[in-house]
Design an enzyme around this catalytic site. Structure first.
Site, short mmCIF file in Angstrom:
data_model
loop_
_atom_site.label_atom_id
_atom_site.label_comp_id
_atom_site.label_asym_id
_atom_site.label_seq_id
_atom_site.Cartn_x
_atom_site.Cartn_y
_atom_site.Cartn_z
N GLY A 187 32.24 -33.80 -4.36
CA GLY A 187 32.38 -32.84 -3.27
C GLY A 187 33.08 -31.56 -3.69
N SER A 188 32.54 -30.41 -3.31
CA SER A 188 33.10 -29.16 -3.82
C SER A 188 32.42 -27.96 -3.19
CB SER A 188 32.92 -29.12 -5.34
OG SER A 188 31.60 -29.50 -5.67
N ARG A 189 32.62 -26.79 -3.82
CA ARG A 189 32.04 -25.56 -3.30
C ARG A 189 31.82 -24.58 -4.45
NH1 ARG A 189 35.44 -21.83 0.97
NH2 ARG A 189 34.92 -19.82 0.04
#
Length: 219
Positions: A187-189
């Site tokens: 999970g990240s951006r």
């Protein structure tokens, strides 16, 4: 479909842990067939969930120096003009893509060119959609200069769950459009900073595919 190299160690360790857990259930509850089946099914579900996170599908990249490709699978959560304070120190057009744990987490270069700048920053682990995550979380910043002299900044940002950023590039390296340059675990951006006159091809909420979705057109 292959498994990404970043998953080899984790998947092996997880397999050993789950095998030991199942052995323990059989050892301490030798007569409970229901407990054996529950432990086995739960282990399979956990392992498959982690396994799918590290999937690395082969994709076809359509090279076009005028187009900016999505750096990752995910959902567009930000499109705005903002001050980029680390490298440009001027107003840029920002497009941010949020990657959930269910997305492919390979990070790809949106354009081809020369890596003019690359920097890793240790930091916090705010949720990836937090406004300050772009400047306070663990992150990397990469600036690529295209053949036409346009500079594009791409930033990997760790989130509350993603606490490990990997990268495979360095400054003064030439890279291809859609090339894998990094990976973020769980999970990240990713933020992309473009010239303010860039034509955006996506909208808030759009789903992107790394190396395939066109997110902008350079002028």
């Amino acid at each position: 479909m292959t498994i990404h190299k970043e998953g080899y160690k984790i998947l092996f360790v997880l397999l050993c842990v789950l095998a030991l857990a199942n052995y323990a259930v059989r050892y301490y509850l030798p007569t409970s067939e229901m407990a054996h089946q529950f432990a086995l099914i739960a282990s399979l579900i956990v392992y498959l969930l982690v396994l799918q996170f590290f999937r690395n599908p082969k994709i076809q990249i359509d090279i076009n120096e005028n187009l900016v490709l999505a750096p990752a699978d995910g959902k567009v959560v930000v499109i705005e003009n903002t001050e980029e304070s680390e490298y440009f120190k001027t107003e840029r057009k920002q497009i941010s893509i949020f990657m959930s744990p269910l997305n492919v987490h390979v990070c790809r270069t949106p354009v081809a060119g020369l890596v003019k700048f690359f920097e890793y920053h240790a930091g916090k682990y705010l949720v990836a959609w937090h406004p300050k995550s772009s400047t306070e979380n663990e992150r990397t910043t990469m600036v690529v200069e295209t053949a036409n002299g346009v500079e594009i900044l791409v930033r990997q940002i760790a989130g509350a769950v993603a606490r490990r950023i990997k990268w495979y590039v360095s400054a003064n390296q030439k890279i291809q459009q859609g090339q894998e340059y990094g990976f973020i675990k769980f999970g990240s951006r990713l933020d992309v900073f473009l010239p303010v006159d860039t034509d955006v091809n996506v909208n808030i909420g759009d789903i992107t595919k790394g190396g395939r979705t066109v997110i902008a057109t350079l002028r």
